[in-house]
Design a protein around this motif. Structure first.
Motif, PDB file in Angstrom:
ATOM      1  N   LEU A   1      -1.120   0.920  15.515  1.00  0.00           N
ATOM      2  CA  LEU A   1      -1.998   0.645  14.683  1.00  0.00           C
ATOM      3  C   LEU A   1      -1.592   0.201  13.236  1.00  0.00           C
ATOM      4  CD1 LEU A   1      -3.316   4.710  15.179  1.00  0.00           C
ATOM      5  CD2 LEU A   1      -4.351   2.477  15.827  1.00  0.00           C
ATOM      6  N   ILE A   2      -2.298  -0.512  12.898  1.00  0.00           N
ATOM      7  CA  ILE A   2      -2.015  -1.190  11.575  1.00  0.00           C
ATOM      8  C   ILE A   2      -3.080  -0.850  10.600  1.00  0.00           C
ATOM      9  CG2 ILE A   2      -0.548  -2.941  12.371  1.00  0.00           C
ATOM     10  CD1 ILE A   2      -2.701  -5.087  12.109  1.00  0.00           C
ATOM     11  N   GLY A   3      -2.941  -0.891   9.497  1.00  0.00           N
ATOM     12  CA  GLY A   3      -4.259  -0.741   8.353  1.00  0.00           C
ATOM     13  C   GLY A   3      -3.511  -1.609   7.056  1.00  0.00           C
ATOM     14  N   GLY A   4      -4.750  -1.523   6.289  1.00  0.00           N
ATOM     15  CA  GLY A   4      -4.391  -2.176   5.038  1.00  0.00           C
ATOM     16  C   GLY A   4      -5.759  -2.783   4.205  1.00  0.00           C
TER      17      GLY A   4
ATOM     18  N   THR B   1      -4.182  -7.982   3.789  1.00  0.00           N
ATOM     19  CA  THR B   1      -2.726  -7.435   4.130  1.00  0.00           C
ATOM     20  C   THR B   1      -2.927  -6.358   4.986  1.00  0.00           C
ATOM     21  OG1 THR B   1      -2.226  -7.990   1.595  1.00  0.00           O
ATOM     22  CG2 THR B   1      -0.810  -6.518   2.736  1.00  0.00           C
ATOM     23  N   ALA B   2      -1.687  -6.366   5.988  1.00  0.00           N
ATOM     24  CA  ALA B   2      -1.426  -5.233   6.695  1.00  0.00           C
ATOM     25  C   ALA B   2      -0.259  -4.558   5.803  1.00  0.00           C
ATOM     26  CB  ALA B   2      -0.680  -5.740   7.753  1.00  0.00           C
ATOM     27  N   LYS B   3      -0.498  -3.400   5.398  1.00  0.00           N
ATOM     28  CA  LYS B   3       0.252  -2.408   4.635  1.00  0.00           C
ATOM     29  C   LYS B   3       1.024  -1.467   5.300  1.00  0.00           C
ATOM     30  CE  LYS B   3      -1.157  -1.560   0.320  1.00  0.00           C
ATOM     31  NZ  LYS B   3      -1.859  -1.066  -0.812  1.00  0.00           N
ATOM     32  N   THR B   4       0.722  -1.088   6.327  1.00  0.00           N
ATOM     33  CA  THR B   4       1.302   0.034   7.060  1.00  0.00           C
ATOM     34  C   THR B   4       1.097  -0.047   8.680  1.00  0.00           C
ATOM     35  OG1 THR B   4       1.092   2.603   7.187  1.00  0.00           O
ATOM     36  CG2 THR B   4      -0.994   1.487   7.058  1.00  0.00           C
ATOM     37  N   THR B   5       2.193   0.664   9.440  1.00  0.00           N
ATOM     38  CA  THR B   5       2.151   0.181  10.773  1.00  0.00           C
ATOM     39  C   THR B   5       2.506   1.804  11.054  1.00  0.00           C
ATOM     40  OG1 THR B   5       2.727  -1.787  10.482  1.00  0.00           O
ATOM     41  CG2 THR B   5       2.900  -0.778  12.840  1.00  0.00           C
TER      42      THR B   5
ATOM     43  N   VAL C   1       7.900  -5.516  11.792  1.00  0.00           N
ATOM     44  CA  VAL C   1       7.995  -5.804  10.603  1.00  0.00           C
ATOM     45  C   VAL C   1       6.256  -6.090  10.378  1.00  0.00           C
ATOM     46  CG1 VAL C   1       8.602  -7.151   8.698  1.00  0.00           C
ATOM     47  CG2 VAL C   1       9.993  -6.554  10.563  1.00  0.00           C
ATOM     48  N   THR C   2       5.732  -5.527   9.203  1.00  0.00           N
ATOM     49  CA  THR C   2       4.233  -5.646   8.796  1.00  0.00           C
ATOM     50  C   THR C   2       4.467  -6.552   7.462  1.00  0.00           C
ATOM     51  OG1 THR C   2       4.173  -3.459   9.737  1.00  0.00           O
ATOM     52  CG2 THR C   2       2.370  -4.303   8.589  1.00  0.00           C
ATOM     53  N   GLY C   3       3.331  -7.288   7.434  1.00  0.00           N
ATOM     54  CA  GLY C   3       3.275  -7.961   6.170  1.00  0.00           C
ATOM     55  C   GLY C   3       2.026  -9.030   6.048  1.00  0.00           C
TER      56      GLY C   3
ATOM     57  N   GLY D   1       7.252 -21.813  -2.157  1.00  0.00           N
ATOM     58  CA  GLY D   1       7.169 -20.648  -1.064  1.00  0.00           C
ATOM     59  C   GLY D   1       6.007 -19.669  -1.193  1.00  0.00           C
ATOM     60  N   SER D   2       5.751 -19.154  -0.222  1.00  0.00           N
ATOM     61  CA  SER D   2       4.765 -18.044  -0.278  1.00  0.00           C
ATOM     62  C   SER D   2       5.502 -16.808  -0.234  1.00  0.00           C
ATOM     63  CB  SER D   2       3.977 -18.361   1.027  1.00  0.00           C
ATOM     64  OG  SER D   2       3.187 -17.228   1.168  1.00  0.00           O
ATOM     65  N   HIS D   3       5.238 -15.925  -1.068  1.00  0.00           N
ATOM     66  CA  HIS D   3       5.900 -14.674  -1.265  1.00  0.00           C
ATOM     67  C   HIS D   3       5.257 -13.766  -0.351  1.00  0.00           C
ATOM     68  CE1 HIS D   3       8.289 -16.272  -4.433  1.00  0.00           C
ATOM     69  NE2 HIS D   3       7.439 -16.169  -5.302  1.00  0.00           N
ATOM     70  N   CYS D   4       6.108 -12.621   0.158  1.00  0.00           N
ATOM     71  CA  CYS D   4       5.349 -11.636   1.328  1.00  0.00           C
ATOM     72  C   CYS D   4       5.169 -10.611   0.535  1.00  0.00           C
ATOM     73  CB  CYS D   4       6.413 -11.460   2.087  1.00  0.00           C
ATOM     74  SG  CYS D   4       7.419 -12.989   2.750  1.00  0.00           S
ATOM     75  N   TRP D   5       3.873 -10.156   0.915  1.00  0.00           N
ATOM     76  CA  TRP D   5       3.309  -8.905   0.390  1.00  0.00           C
ATOM     77  C   TRP D   5       3.024  -7.737   1.410  1.00  0.00           C
ATOM     78  CZ3 TRP D   5       3.871 -10.111  -4.448  1.00  0.00           C
ATOM     79  CH2 TRP D   5       3.581 -11.302  -4.811  1.00  0.00           C
ATOM     80  N   GLY D   6       2.964  -6.535   0.776  1.00  0.00           N
ATOM     81  CA  GLY D   6       2.676  -5.409   1.872  1.00  0.00           C
ATOM     82  C   GLY D   6       3.878  -5.382   2.918  1.00  0.00           C
ATOM     83  N   LEU D   7       4.971  -5.638   2.495  1.00  0.00           N
ATOM     84  CA  LEU D   7       5.988  -5.418   3.796  1.00  0.00           C
ATOM     85  C   LEU D   7       6.413  -3.977   3.860  1.00  0.00           C
ATOM     86  CD1 LEU D   7       8.306  -8.325   2.675  1.00  0.00           C
ATOM     87  CD2 LEU D   7       7.010  -8.295   4.694  1.00  0.00           C
ATOM     88  N   SER D   8       6.654  -3.685   5.232  1.00  0.00           N
ATOM     89  CA  SER D   8       7.137  -2.540   5.819  1.00  0.00           C
ATOM     90  C   SER D   8       7.615  -2.555   7.229  1.00  0.00           C
ATOM     91  CB  SER D   8       5.939  -1.268   5.780  1.00  0.00           C
ATOM     92  OG  SER D   8       5.036  -1.609   6.583  1.00  0.00           O
ATOM     93  N   CYS D   9       8.436  -1.734   7.785  1.00  0.00           N
ATOM     94  CA  CYS D   9       8.879  -1.960   9.099  1.00  0.00           C
ATOM     95  C   CYS D   9       9.274  -0.361   9.478  1.00  0.00           C
ATOM     96  CB  CYS D   9      10.405  -2.767   9.016  1.00  0.00           C
ATOM     97  SG  CYS D   9      11.788  -1.776   8.016  1.00  0.00           S
ATOM     98  N   ILE D  10       9.138  -0.355  11.031  1.00  0.00           N
ATOM     99  CA  ILE D  10       9.422   0.775  11.611  1.00  0.00           C
ATOM    100  C   ILE D  10      10.262   0.493  12.768  1.00  0.00           C
ATOM    101  CG2 ILE D  10       7.115   1.744  10.968  1.00  0.00           C
ATOM    102  CD1 ILE D  10       6.294   1.238  13.779  1.00  0.00           C
TER     103      ILE D  10
END
Length: 495
Positions: free
Chosen positions: A57-60, A44-48, A383-385, A365-374
């Motif tokens: 930069l992305i992390g997870g 998962t990409a959890k943060t940007t 949008v990160t996910g 459906g495929s639910h979206c995890w780790g979502l965030s946005c900047i």
């Protein structure tokens, strides 16, 4: 602690039908950081965070047997440049929960440890090297799904995490494992997912347990100095399942906007709740019940960040219609929501790389995890996910996925309901810290946000020119300026 089991009535409810536009998607990229075969990945990409050169930069979490934390650099166009794994050689971190810049504009990551402590690690953003680290107070040995933190002006941190069925909140000084104060919200708040500072107070949004495996929304306001709780309010059925975050911001009127989901007719819809800052009473709610002319089955929005004269939020919509294939099927899609300063959902965008996937008998459906946005410095939203992909071995799309980024330029329909503030300028810009913001009419308020959407400065004024000083905080900032009948926004670069 003041307890309140009362379910508050809303003074106004708005159920909105919004439009979709896919032309604004700038790019969307999938990143595979795992050693496993595609059917077994769960990264998962959890943060940007945006970098000074226009990249990100992305992390997870990456599946490398066992799971490890990773941080990766991508270019301004989304191309992958490098990736760094933080395995046993770097302290055995199992995940990177958040990237942020501290009060000194230095890059930090909040890492999940296998040994029961969160590590705050100073990072080199050019290559991902760890420079130094300190640990927070002891927490649970695993499962940091519910994690929120903020840094106070004096450098202390306030950290919240979930342990068993309670949310633990601690204030601590970096490098000191003894908390200044600790509160255990057993039976009251089981998850805090968002936390903001409001003057001398802290405001936390999360949720509490409820019957039938559903969750109620909870908001708490407390003193940052000693943790004294001013009020805690619960709002019946205004949250989703346990993996969903709850977004939280303060609007220009001083009220709090809380992004989650709301129940209506036995369905859960993306929603934004506005609550009074003085006592937590609910003032209004905006719900998204249809999208692109089709009813929603469920959805949520979270991770509110300032954008234009309002806010945007990442989230999910799920409906019996797939925008990508023009066919009727249950399809969970990553979504971006435009939200007014008053808390109304004005527009929604579905990003179709999320689902549908075939589970052997039906499309689901495929639910979206780790979502965030900047909000990015070029007035776009990142949008990160997590995305899905086709598994070549058996011809069906896996329920797991790889890290995914989508850059989008949302129409600001409704976000500019006030006319543009005439003659708005900021000079010098870039600056060493002191900036004069001017307009052709009287400026009543200036609010400055950092790249993570956190408010760093708010000034009330009554003049055509306002001077602000950010010399102690180099970085990139966004400002909102309000006049009597107009408003405007801009970007500041502080060296």
């Amino acid at each position: 602690m003041k307890k309140s089991g009362k379910h508050f009535l809303l003074s106004s409810i708005a159920a909105l039908a919004t439009s979709i536009s896919v032309a604004q998607v700038q790019w969307q990229k999938e990143y595979i950081y795992s050693n496993y075969a595609v059917n077994n990945t769960a990264e998962t990409a959890k943060t940007t965070i945006e970098t000074s050169d226009g990249g990100y930069l992305i992390g997870g979490i990456a599946e490398k047997s066992p799971r490890v934390a990773y941080m990766a650099k991508v270019a301004a166009n989304g191309d992958s440049l490098w990736v760094r794994y933080y395995d046993a050689n770097y302290g055995g971190f199992s995940g990177l929960s958040k990237l942020y810049r501290d009060n000194n504009n230095e890059l930090f990551g909040v890492f999940e440890s296998l040994y029961g402590r969160l590590a705050f690690v100073k990072l080199n953003e050019t290559n991902g090297d760890t420079i130094s680290k300190f640990y927070g107070p002891m927490g649970p040995a695993s499962n940091y799904i519910y994690l929120a933190h903020t840094q106070l002006a004096n450098g202390d941190y306030v950290l919240s995490y979930t342990q068993s069925t309670a949310s633990i909140v601690k204030r601590f000084t970096p490098g000191n494992l003894n908390a200044v104060w600790t509160h255990d919200y057993a039976g009251e708040v089981i998850a805090v997912t968002s936390m903001i500072q409001d003057g001398s107070d802290l405001v936390m949004a999360g949720y509490v347990g409820a019957p039938n495996w559903e969750y109620d929304l909870a908001v708490t306001k407390l003193a940052a100095s000693d943790g004294t709780v001013h009020w805690t309010k619960k709002y019946r059925r205004y949250a989703l399942w346990k993996d969903q975050k709850v977004g939280l911001v303060k609007n220009s009127a001083g009220d709090y906007l809380v992004a989650a989901s709301s129940q209506q007719n036995n369905k859960l819809y993306p929603s934004v709740l506005k609550v009074a800052s003085n006592n937590g009473d609910s003032l209004s709610i905006s719900m998204l019940t249809t999208h692109n002319g089709n009813p929603l089955n469920l959805g949520f929005c979270d991770n509110l960040v300032p954008f234009a004269n309002g806010f945007v939020a990442a989230g999910e919509i799920d409906q019996n219609f797939n925008d990508a294939t023009n066919t009727p099927q249950n399809c969970g899609q990553m979504a971006l929501f435009c939200i007014s300063d008053n808390g109304q959902i004005l527009n929604a965008y579905a990003m179709n790389q999320i689902g549908p996937y075939y589970n052997g008998s039906i499309y689901t459906g495929s639910h979206c995890w780790g979502l965030s946005c900047i909000a990015t410095s070029d007035n776009k939203v990142l949008v990160t996910g997590k995305g899905n992909y086709n598994a070549e071995s058996n011809g069906w799309n896996a329920a797991f996925g790889d890290a995914y980024l989508v850059k989008i330029a949302p129409e600001t329909l409704g976000l500019n309901e006030h006319s543009e503030l005439a003659g708005l300028t900021a000079w010098p810009n870039p600056s060493n810290g002191t900036v004069q913001i001017s307009a052709s009419e009287i400026i009543e308020k200036v609010i400055v946000y950092n790249q993570l959407g956190a408010k760093v400065l708010e000034l009330n004024a009554s003049d055509k020119t306002v001077t602000i000083d950010l010399s102690a905080m180099p970085g990139v900032y966004f400002y909102q300026v309000y006049g009597n009948q107009a408003s405007g926004t801009g970007k500041l670069i502080i060296h």
